[in-house]
Design a protein around this motif. Structure first.
Motif, PDB file in Angstrom:
ATOM      1  N   GLU A 298       0.861  -1.182   0.000  1.00 28.20           N
ATOM      2  CA  GLU A 298       0.000   0.000   0.000  1.00 28.20           C
ATOM      3  C   GLU A 298       0.895   1.229   0.000  1.00 28.20           C
ATOM      4  OE1 GLU A 298      -2.898   2.078   3.091  1.00 28.20           O
ATOM      5  OE2 GLU A 298      -3.751   0.230   2.242  1.00 28.20           O
ATOM      6  N   VAL A 299       0.659   2.092  -0.971  1.00 25.76           N
ATOM      7  CA  VAL A 299       1.433   3.322  -1.117  1.00 25.76           C
ATOM      8  C   VAL A 299       0.484   4.499  -0.996  1.00 25.76           C
ATOM      9  CG1 VAL A 299       2.907   4.674  -2.655  1.00 25.76           C
ATOM     10  CG2 VAL A 299       3.093   2.171  -2.646  1.00 25.76           C
ATOM     11  N   GLY A 300       0.795   5.404  -0.099  1.00 33.29           N
ATOM     12  CA  GLY A 300       0.001   6.615   0.074  1.00 33.29           C
ATOM     13  C   GLY A 300       0.809   7.815  -0.394  1.00 33.29           C
ATOM     14  N   ILE A 301       0.204   8.635  -1.222  1.00 35.56           N
ATOM     15  CA  ILE A 301       0.879   9.840  -1.716  1.00 35.56           C
ATOM     16  C   ILE A 301       0.034  11.057  -1.390  1.00 35.56           C
ATOM     17  CG2 ILE A 301       2.147   8.657  -3.549  1.00 35.56           C
ATOM     18  CD1 ILE A 301       0.032   9.578  -5.542  1.00 35.56           C
ATOM     19  N   LYS A 302       0.716  12.197  -1.312  1.00 36.48           N
ATOM     20  CA  LYS A 302       0.028  13.463  -1.063  1.00 36.48           C
ATOM     21  C   LYS A 302      -0.331  14.099  -2.403  1.00 36.48           C
ATOM     22  CE  LYS A 302       2.666  14.314   3.133  1.00 36.48           C
ATOM     23  NZ  LYS A 302       3.647  15.179   3.792  1.00 36.48           N
ATOM     24  N   ARG A 303      -1.505  14.656  -2.462  1.00 39.97           N
ATOM     25  CA  ARG A 303      -1.894  15.396  -3.659  1.00 39.97           C
ATOM     26  C   ARG A 303      -0.994  16.614  -3.752  1.00 39.97           C
ATOM     27  NH1 ARG A 303      -7.841  18.096  -4.809  1.00 39.97           N
ATOM     28  NH2 ARG A 303      -7.213  19.345  -6.595  1.00 39.97           N
ATOM     29  N   PRO A 304      -0.343  16.808  -4.906  1.00 36.97           N
ATOM     30  CA  PRO A 304       0.500  17.999  -5.053  1.00 36.97           C
ATOM     31  C   PRO A 304      -0.313  19.269  -4.820  1.00 36.97           C
ATOM     32  CG  PRO A 304       0.907  16.462  -6.839  1.00 36.97           C
ATOM     33  CD  PRO A 304      -0.292  15.957  -6.087  1.00 36.97           C
ATOM     34  N   ALA A 305       0.252  20.214  -4.102  1.00 40.43           N
ATOM     35  CA  ALA A 305      -0.463  21.439  -3.714  1.00 40.43           C
ATOM     36  C   ALA A 305      -0.951  22.232  -4.922  1.00 40.43           C
ATOM     37  CB  ALA A 305       0.435  22.312  -2.841  1.00 40.43           C
ATOM     38  N   ASN A 306      -0.230  22.166  -6.026  1.00 42.01           N
ATOM     39  CA  ASN A 306      -0.605  22.967  -7.199  1.00 42.01           C
ATOM     40  C   ASN A 306      -1.485  22.205  -8.188  1.00 42.01           C
ATOM     41  OD1 ASN A 306       1.323  21.188  -8.077  1.00 42.01           O
ATOM     42  ND2 ASN A 306       2.538  22.704  -9.171  1.00 42.01           N
ATOM     43  N   SER A 307      -1.912  20.975  -7.842  1.00 42.18           N
ATOM     44  CA  SER A 307      -2.731  20.201  -8.782  1.00 42.18           C
ATOM     45  C   SER A 307      -4.197  20.595  -8.664  1.00 42.18           C
ATOM     46  CB  SER A 307      -2.558  18.700  -8.550  1.00 42.18           C
ATOM     47  OG  SER A 307      -3.088  18.328  -7.312  1.00 42.18           O
ATOM     48  N   GLU A 308      -4.759  20.976  -9.788  1.00 39.44           N
ATOM     49  CA  GLU A 308      -6.170  21.345  -9.828  1.00 39.44           C
ATOM     50  C   GLU A 308      -7.018  20.078  -9.788  1.00 39.44           C
ATOM     51  OE1 GLU A 308      -6.840  23.905 -13.151  1.00 39.44           O
ATOM     52  OE2 GLU A 308      -5.381  25.373 -12.454  1.00 39.44           O
ATOM     53  N   ASP A 309      -8.295  20.230  -9.501  1.00 39.53           N
ATOM     54  CA  ASP A 309      -9.189  19.086  -9.371  1.00 39.53           C
ATOM     55  C   ASP A 309      -9.174  18.188 -10.612  1.00 39.53           C
ATOM     56  OD1 ASP A 309      -9.820  20.073  -6.906  1.00 39.53           O
ATOM     57  OD2 ASP A 309     -11.867  20.693  -7.413  1.00 39.53           O
TER      58      ASP A 309
END
Length: 186
Positions: free
Chosen positions: A89-100
């Motif tokens: 299981e790999v958890g990643i953070k949504r990049p701050a500059n990524s739009e919906d």
């Protein structure tokens, strides 16, 4: 007279060149950029090995952070299970500059890279990739997207076709937080 004719020929050749270049780029984007899992290995001894050594927790974290580079922040990478039935299981953070609308594309690219690599390990039975953060620029524990692929599914997977428009139909489980899909269903 010859100078003007040469300028017209040069202008036509330039337009033809850039048109062909745009066509090649468009075809590459449509077909997918292809994931060759061997390219994600940093260690040349592993690259030449017929089968990878058993996956360990330490190597998993190293592999995941190496595959994503600086563009994606890894939140966690866990390895569980025994013998030839390991669950990743790999958890990643949504990049701050990524739009919906870009969440699906980022998720497809990230998942395809790491899954293609991890399924080279014969003991990996299932891989889950989870992106956290449903609102742009706000860190939360809410799941923005989740993709699960089993070894059975991965066995016949053409990773070069794994993209934002095809991902949901190629995986065992797929979830995207409502409103984040760039490709709304009708």
């Amino acid at each position: 007279m010859h100078g003007e004719k040469n300028r017209r020929n040069f202008g036509g050749a330039t337009v033809l060149f850039f048109g062909a270049l745009a066509t090649v780029i468009l075809c590459t984007l449509i077909a997918g950029c292809g994931y060759n899992a061997g390219t994600f290995r940093n260690d040349s001894t592993l690259r030449n090995a017929p089968e990878p050594a058993l996956l360990t927790q330490d190597h998993l974290m190293e592999a995941v952070t190496g595959a994503f580079g600086k563009t994606i922040q890894v939140r966690q990478a866990t390895l569980s299970g025994d013998g030839m039935d390991k669950i990743v299981e790999v958890g990643i953070k949504r990049p701050a500059n990524s739009e919906d609308g870009s969440v699906e594309g980022i998720m497809a690219s990230s998942s395809g890279k790491i899954m293609a690599y991890l399924f080279e390990y014969p003991e990996v039975a299932r891989v889950t990739v989870i992106m956290y953060g449903v609102d742009q620029g706000i860190k939360t524990d809410e799941v923005a997207a989740r993709v699960v692929v089993s070894r059975t599914t991965a066995k016949d997977m053409d990773w070069s076709m794994f993209g934002p428009m095809t991902m949901s139909s190629m995986v065992d489980e797929y979830y995207i937080y409502p409103g984040l899909s760039a490709f709304p269903t009708t």
